[in-house]
Design a protein around this motif. Structure first.
Motif, PDB file in Angstrom:
ATOM      1  N   ALA A 277       0.826  -1.213   0.000  1.00 60.22           N
ATOM      2  CA  ALA A 277       0.000   0.000   0.000  1.00 60.22           C
ATOM      3  C   ALA A 277       0.860   1.264   0.000  1.00 60.22           C
ATOM      4  O   ALA A 277       0.466   2.280  -0.564  1.00 60.22           O
ATOM      5  CB  ALA A 277      -0.928  -0.002   1.213  1.00 60.22           C
ATOM      6  N   MET A 278       2.038   1.197   0.667  1.00 56.76           N
ATOM      7  CA  MET A 278       2.907   2.383   0.789  1.00 56.76           C
ATOM      8  C   MET A 278       4.361   1.938   0.607  1.00 56.76           C
ATOM      9  O   MET A 278       5.053   1.618   1.582  1.00 56.76           O
ATOM     10  CB  MET A 278       2.736   3.006   2.194  1.00 56.76           C
ATOM     11  CG  MET A 278       1.389   3.630   2.425  1.00 56.76           C
ATOM     12  SD  MET A 278       1.016   3.813   4.188  1.00 56.76           S
ATOM     13  CE  MET A 278       0.467   2.159   4.620  1.00 56.76           C
ATOM     14  N   PRO A 279       4.836   1.901  -0.620  1.00 59.58           N
ATOM     15  CA  PRO A 279       6.181   1.342  -0.883  1.00 59.58           C
ATOM     16  C   PRO A 279       7.297   2.000  -0.071  1.00 59.58           C
ATOM     17  O   PRO A 279       8.289   1.356   0.246  1.00 59.58           O
ATOM     18  CB  PRO A 279       6.377   1.578  -2.386  1.00 59.58           C
ATOM     19  CG  PRO A 279       4.993   1.710  -2.938  1.00 59.58           C
ATOM     20  CD  PRO A 279       4.151   2.310  -1.852  1.00 59.58           C
ATOM     21  N   ASN A 280       7.146   3.270   0.303  1.00 60.50           N
ATOM     22  CA  ASN A 280       8.223   3.936   1.042  1.00 60.50           C
ATOM     23  C   ASN A 280       8.015   3.929   2.549  1.00 60.50           C
ATOM     24  O   ASN A 280       8.702   4.657   3.271  1.00 60.50           O
ATOM     25  CB  ASN A 280       8.356   5.387   0.581  1.00 60.50           C
ATOM     26  CG  ASN A 280       9.038   5.447  -0.767  1.00 60.50           C
ATOM     27  OD1 ASN A 280       9.874   4.606  -1.072  1.00 60.50           O
ATOM     28  ND2 ASN A 280       8.636   6.410  -1.584  1.00 60.50           N
ATOM     29  N   ILE A 281       7.107   3.132   3.038  1.00 58.77           N
ATOM     30  CA  ILE A 281       6.821   3.168   4.483  1.00 58.77           C
ATOM     31  C   ILE A 281       8.040   2.680   5.292  1.00 58.77           C
ATOM     32  O   ILE A 281       8.727   1.731   4.894  1.00 58.77           O
ATOM     33  CB  ILE A 281       5.558   2.341   4.832  1.00 58.77           C
ATOM     34  CG1 ILE A 281       5.153   2.620   6.280  1.00 58.77           C
ATOM     35  CG2 ILE A 281       5.775   0.855   4.583  1.00 58.77           C
ATOM     36  CD1 ILE A 281       3.791   2.068   6.654  1.00 58.77           C
ATOM     37  N   ALA A 282       8.318   3.356   6.406  1.00 55.99           N
ATOM     38  CA  ALA A 282       9.347   2.895   7.340  1.00 55.99           C
ATOM     39  C   ALA A 282       8.632   2.084   8.418  1.00 55.99           C
ATOM     40  O   ALA A 282       7.600   2.524   8.944  1.00 55.99           O
ATOM     41  CB  ALA A 282      10.056   4.086   7.967  1.00 55.99           C
ATOM     42  N   ILE A 283       9.175   0.923   8.714  1.00 57.39           N
ATOM     43  CA  ILE A 283       8.542   0.093   9.746  1.00 57.39           C
ATOM     44  C   ILE A 283       9.557  -0.140  10.859  1.00 57.39           C
ATOM     45  O   ILE A 283      10.694  -0.537  10.608  1.00 57.39           O
ATOM     46  CB  ILE A 283       8.038  -1.240   9.165  1.00 57.39           C
ATOM     47  CG1 ILE A 283       7.045  -0.954   8.032  1.00 57.39           C
ATOM     48  CG2 ILE A 283       7.367  -2.093  10.247  1.00 57.39           C
ATOM     49  CD1 ILE A 283       6.606  -2.168   7.255  1.00 57.39           C
ATOM     50  N   THR A 284       9.136   0.150  12.084  1.00 54.52           N
ATOM     51  CA  THR A 284       9.991  -0.072  13.248  1.00 54.52           C
ATOM     52  C   THR A 284       9.288  -1.061  14.181  1.00 54.52           C
ATOM     53  O   THR A 284       8.091  -1.319  14.027  1.00 54.52           O
ATOM     54  CB  THR A 284      10.282   1.257  13.980  1.00 54.52           C
ATOM     55  OG1 THR A 284       9.033   1.887  14.297  1.00 54.52           O
ATOM     56  CG2 THR A 284      11.092   2.195  13.127  1.00 54.52           C
ATOM     57  N   THR A 285      10.042  -1.602  15.116  1.00 48.15           N
ATOM     58  CA  THR A 285       9.455  -2.671  15.925  1.00 48.15           C
ATOM     59  C   THR A 285      10.071  -2.769  17.318  1.00 48.15           C
ATOM     60  O   THR A 285      11.059  -2.096  17.607  1.00 48.15           O
ATOM     61  CB  THR A 285       9.620  -4.022  15.187  1.00 48.15           C
ATOM     62  OG1 THR A 285       8.722  -4.982  15.749  1.00 48.15           O
ATOM     63  CG2 THR A 285      11.034  -4.559  15.291  1.00 48.15           C
ATOM     64  N   ASP A 286       9.451  -3.590  18.153  1.00 46.34           N
ATOM     65  CA  ASP A 286      10.033  -3.986  19.442  1.00 46.34           C
ATOM     66  C   ASP A 286      10.250  -5.501  19.384  1.00 46.34           C
ATOM     67  O   ASP A 286       9.358  -6.225  18.931  1.00 46.34           O
ATOM     68  CB  ASP A 286       9.057  -3.750  20.603  1.00 46.34           C
ATOM     69  CG  ASP A 286       8.686  -2.295  20.774  1.00 46.34           C
ATOM     70  OD1 ASP A 286       9.507  -1.424  20.454  1.00 46.34           O
ATOM     71  OD2 ASP A 286       7.566  -2.035  21.242  1.00 46.34           O
ATOM     72  N   VAL A 287      11.400  -5.941  19.866  1.00 44.31           N
ATOM     73  CA  VAL A 287      11.667  -7.381  19.885  1.00 44.31           C
ATOM     74  C   VAL A 287      12.263  -7.749  21.242  1.00 44.31           C
ATOM     75  O   VAL A 287      13.061  -6.998  21.801  1.00 44.31           O
ATOM     76  CB  VAL A 287      12.651  -7.784  18.756  1.00 44.31           C
ATOM     77  CG1 VAL A 287      12.945  -9.272  18.801  1.00 44.31           C
ATOM     78  CG2 VAL A 287      12.073  -7.429  17.393  1.00 44.31           C
ATOM     79  N   MET A 288      11.848  -8.903  21.744  1.00 39.20           N
ATOM     80  CA  MET A 288      12.334  -9.341  23.050  1.00 39.20           C
ATOM     81  C   MET A 288      13.066 -10.678  22.884  1.00 39.20           C
ATOM     82  O   MET A 288      12.566 -11.550  22.168  1.00 39.20           O
ATOM     83  CB  MET A 288      11.107  -9.554  23.942  1.00 39.20           C
ATOM     84  CG  MET A 288      11.423  -9.858  25.366  1.00 39.20           C
ATOM     85  SD  MET A 288       9.891 -10.265  26.221  1.00 39.20           S
ATOM     86  CE  MET A 288       9.014  -8.731  26.140  1.00 39.20           C
ATOM     87  N   VAL A 289      14.221 -10.826  23.509  1.00 36.99           N
ATOM     88  CA  VAL A 289      14.892 -12.132  23.478  1.00 36.99           C
ATOM     89  C   VAL A 289      14.970 -12.682  24.898  1.00 36.99           C
ATOM     90  O   VAL A 289      14.867 -11.933  25.870  1.00 36.99           O
ATOM     91  CB  VAL A 289      16.325 -12.051  22.893  1.00 36.99           C
ATOM     92  CG1 VAL A 289      16.298 -11.639  21.441  1.00 36.99           C
ATOM     93  CG2 VAL A 289      17.196 -11.112  23.714  1.00 36.99           C
ATOM     94  N   GLY A 290      15.155 -14.003  24.978  1.00 44.10           N
ATOM     95  CA  GLY A 290      15.327 -14.642  26.280  1.00 44.10           C
ATOM     96  C   GLY A 290      14.038 -14.779  27.061  1.00 44.10           C
ATOM     97  O   GLY A 290      14.045 -14.921  28.298  1.00 44.10           O
ATOM     98  N   PHE A 291      12.902 -14.783  26.350  1.00 43.40           N
ATOM     99  CA  PHE A 291      11.632 -15.051  27.034  1.00 43.40           C
ATOM    100  C   PHE A 291      11.699 -16.482  27.597  1.00 43.40           C
ATOM    101  O   PHE A 291      12.325 -17.359  26.998  1.00 43.40           O
ATOM    102  CB  PHE A 291      10.483 -14.924  26.011  1.00 43.40           C
ATOM    103  CG  PHE A 291       9.125 -15.070  26.617  1.00 43.40           C
ATOM    104  CD1 PHE A 291       8.537 -14.015  27.294  1.00 43.40           C
ATOM    105  CD2 PHE A 291       8.440 -16.272  26.538  1.00 43.40           C
ATOM    106  CE1 PHE A 291       7.292 -14.147  27.872  1.00 43.40           C
ATOM    107  CE2 PHE A 291       7.193 -16.415  27.119  1.00 43.40           C
ATOM    108  CZ  PHE A 291       6.621 -15.350  27.791  1.00 43.40           C
ATOM    109  N   PRO A 292      11.053 -16.756  28.752  1.00 41.65           N
ATOM    110  CA  PRO A 292      11.139 -18.094  29.345  1.00 41.65           C
ATOM    111  C   PRO A 292      10.848 -19.195  28.317  1.00 41.65           C
ATOM    112  O   PRO A 292       9.863 -19.126  27.599  1.00 41.65           O
ATOM    113  CB  PRO A 292      10.058 -18.063  30.433  1.00 41.65           C
ATOM    114  CG  PRO A 292       9.962 -16.627  30.810  1.00 41.65           C
ATOM    115  CD  PRO A 292      10.244 -15.845  29.558  1.00 41.65           C
ATOM    116  N   GLY A 293      11.736 -20.170  28.267  1.00 39.31           N
ATOM    117  CA  GLY A 293      11.534 -21.322  27.372  1.00 39.31           C
ATOM    118  C   GLY A 293      12.055 -21.088  25.965  1.00 39.31           C
ATOM    119  O   GLY A 293      11.973 -21.988  25.126  1.00 39.31           O
ATOM    120  N   GLU A 294      12.619 -19.895  25.679  1.00 36.52           N
ATOM    121  CA  GLU A 294      13.105 -19.634  24.315  1.00 36.52           C
ATOM    122  C   GLU A 294      14.335 -20.501  24.038  1.00 36.52           C
ATOM    123  O   GLU A 294      15.354 -20.391  24.710  1.00 36.52           O
ATOM    124  CB  GLU A 294      13.472 -18.150  24.161  1.00 36.52           C
ATOM    125  CG  GLU A 294      13.916 -17.784  22.744  1.00 36.52           C
ATOM    126  CD  GLU A 294      14.492 -16.366  22.672  1.00 36.52           C
ATOM    127  OE1 GLU A 294      13.827 -15.494  22.089  1.00 36.52           O
ATOM    128  OE2 GLU A 294      15.598 -16.153  23.226  1.00 36.52           O
TER     129      GLU A 294
END
Ligand code: SF4
Length: 424
Positions: A277-294
């Motif tokens: 829908a928007m070829p130039n869109i910037a996408i940012t995120t939150d990511v978590m590592v080391g969640f129990p059982g990972e």
């Protein structure tokens, strides 16, 4: 959210006759607004309060208070723990701050108010905003999602949406006051519903407020972001080409344990829809590592999904157990060294991707909303592009608060460097 809440509290106190001090050294009342989402944030604010105790020894009239999520979570026990604290006020009780402060002044009592009422929306209060060109406007408070690692629903209460008329009025006012770039705020904005407007309807309406130029929103939950929202984003010129969409994990199994209610495939499908829908869109995120059982395999799935998506930027964290949440009780907690090693690996990869993404911008022409003179040189201005990147370019400070077109000529991992396009 806490910046917006601090501005709201400044609005409440200014209506009661208080004035913001120029600096902490000239303040008679010092209020700390706190975050409890990670243990580190909580430790820091409590450390800061303890460090300010000497001010009270030198001037017994100074009051020190704590507001926000740590105040909500720990309540009265903080008054026993930290002797220099005069008042502790939770997230639904800010309207009572003027009375609490004057009681503390008059009686020298130590007071707390942490009753969660799940309805307070702070209607009819106009925030006293920090200087600048960007404004946050809260559209809803609380959260019903209960992700298994998250303390927010316990300290912020259940979801409630502000009346759309109040929101539109506040945005119009902010625009008239010179804040042309507005960010709508809520723990899960996509489930906004005031009984009349859903989120896409509100978005369409706010994007047409004449006094503003740019509109953004945060935070979206992947399970709730609809095709309608994407359609409105693509259609409304004031809606900026940026979306922050927390991914948290690339493992189906871990997302289920987190109670996130989407799969990595569903997340990827949303990314494809946004980019179509928007070829130039910037996408940012939150990511978590080391969640129990990972497991190592779960982590590699996260690593690979981030490599595939190529976010413009990511906030990456190691899991921090929060007392009272489901995940804090899980038996399979991950060792600190493993959490740290996984986090570093993810950061190294994302730094490379972010650098490449910024390099790809060289040669593009973009619009910058000028915020201030650059930290490095007073001959350069700094502002934000529509896709939420910081850009600097040489120019005169009289352009602060205006929109300027620039051509990107260079880039680091954090900043675009440009030159102003002279329109003839
Ligand atoms: S959606 Fe999940 S992570 Fe976000 S505030 Fe609500 S419970 Fe926390």
């Amino acid at each position: 959210m806490n910046v917006a809440d601090s501005e709201l509290v400044a609005g409440i106190l200014s209506d009661a006759g208080y004035k913001k001090a120029e600096s902490i050294d000239s303040a008679d009342i010092i209020i700390f607004n706190s975050c409890t989402v990670r243990q580190h944030a909580e430790d820091r604010v409590l450390g800061r309060i303890t460090a300010e105790a000497t001010r009270k020894e030198q001037n017994t009239n100074i009051l020190i208070g704590l507001i926000g999520c740590v105040a909500q979570r720990k309540g009265e026990e903080l008054l026993n723990e930290i002797k220099s604290l005069d008042f502790v006020v939770g997230t639904d009780q800010y309207r009572h701050l003027p009375e609490i402060i004057s009681s503390c002044m008059n009686s020298k009592e130590h007071l707390f108010a942490d009753v969660q009422n799940n309805i307070e929306n702070y209607e009819n209060i106009y925030p006293v905003r920090n200087k600048g060109v960007n404004a946050f406007v809260t559209i809803m408070r609380g959260c019903n999602n209960f992700c298994s690692y998250c303390i927010v629903p316990y300290v912020r209460g259940r979801e409630r949406s502000r009346d759309h008329k109040e929101i539109l009025f506040e945005i119009e006012q902010a625009g008239n006051d010179g804040f042309k770039d507005i960010t709508l705020l809520g723990q899960n904005v996509n489930s906004y519903n005031d009984g009349k407007y859903t989120f896409p309807e509100l978005l369409k309406e706010t994007a047409r407020v004449s006094s503003i130029e740019r509109l953004r929103f945060v935070t979206s939950h992947p399970k709730d972001i609809s095709d309608e929202v994407i359609k409105v984003m693509a259609a409304e010129p004031k809606l900026c080409e940026h979306l922050h969409l927390p991914m948290q994990s690339g493992s189906d199994r871990i997302l289920e344990k987190m109670n996130r209610k989407y799969t990595p495939q569903k997340y990827l499908n949303i990314i494809h829809k946004l980019r179509n829908a928007m070829p130039n869109i910037a996408i940012t995120t939150d990511v978590m590592v080391g969640f129990p059982g990972e497991t190592e395999d779960d982590f590699i799935q996260t690593y690979n999904l981030m490599k595939e998506i190529r976010f413009d930027y990511a906030f990456m964290f190691k899991y921090s157990p929060r007392e009272g949440t489901a995940a804090a009780e899980y038996p399979d907690q991950i060792q600190e060294e493993i959490r740290l090693a996984r986090l570093q690996k993810l950061i190294d990869q994302q730094e490379r991707i972010t650098y490449e993404k910024y390099q790809e911008q060289i040669g593009r022409r973009v619009q910058v909303y000028v915020e201030k003179t650059s930290k490095k040189s007073d001959k350069e201005l700094s502002g934000r592009t529509r896709d939420n990147k910081i850009a600097v370019f040489p120019s005169d400070s009289k352009l602060i608060g205006t929109f300027v077109d620039i051509e990107i000529v260079d880039a680091t991992s954090w900043t675009l460097k440009g030159k102003q396009i002279q329109h003839t």
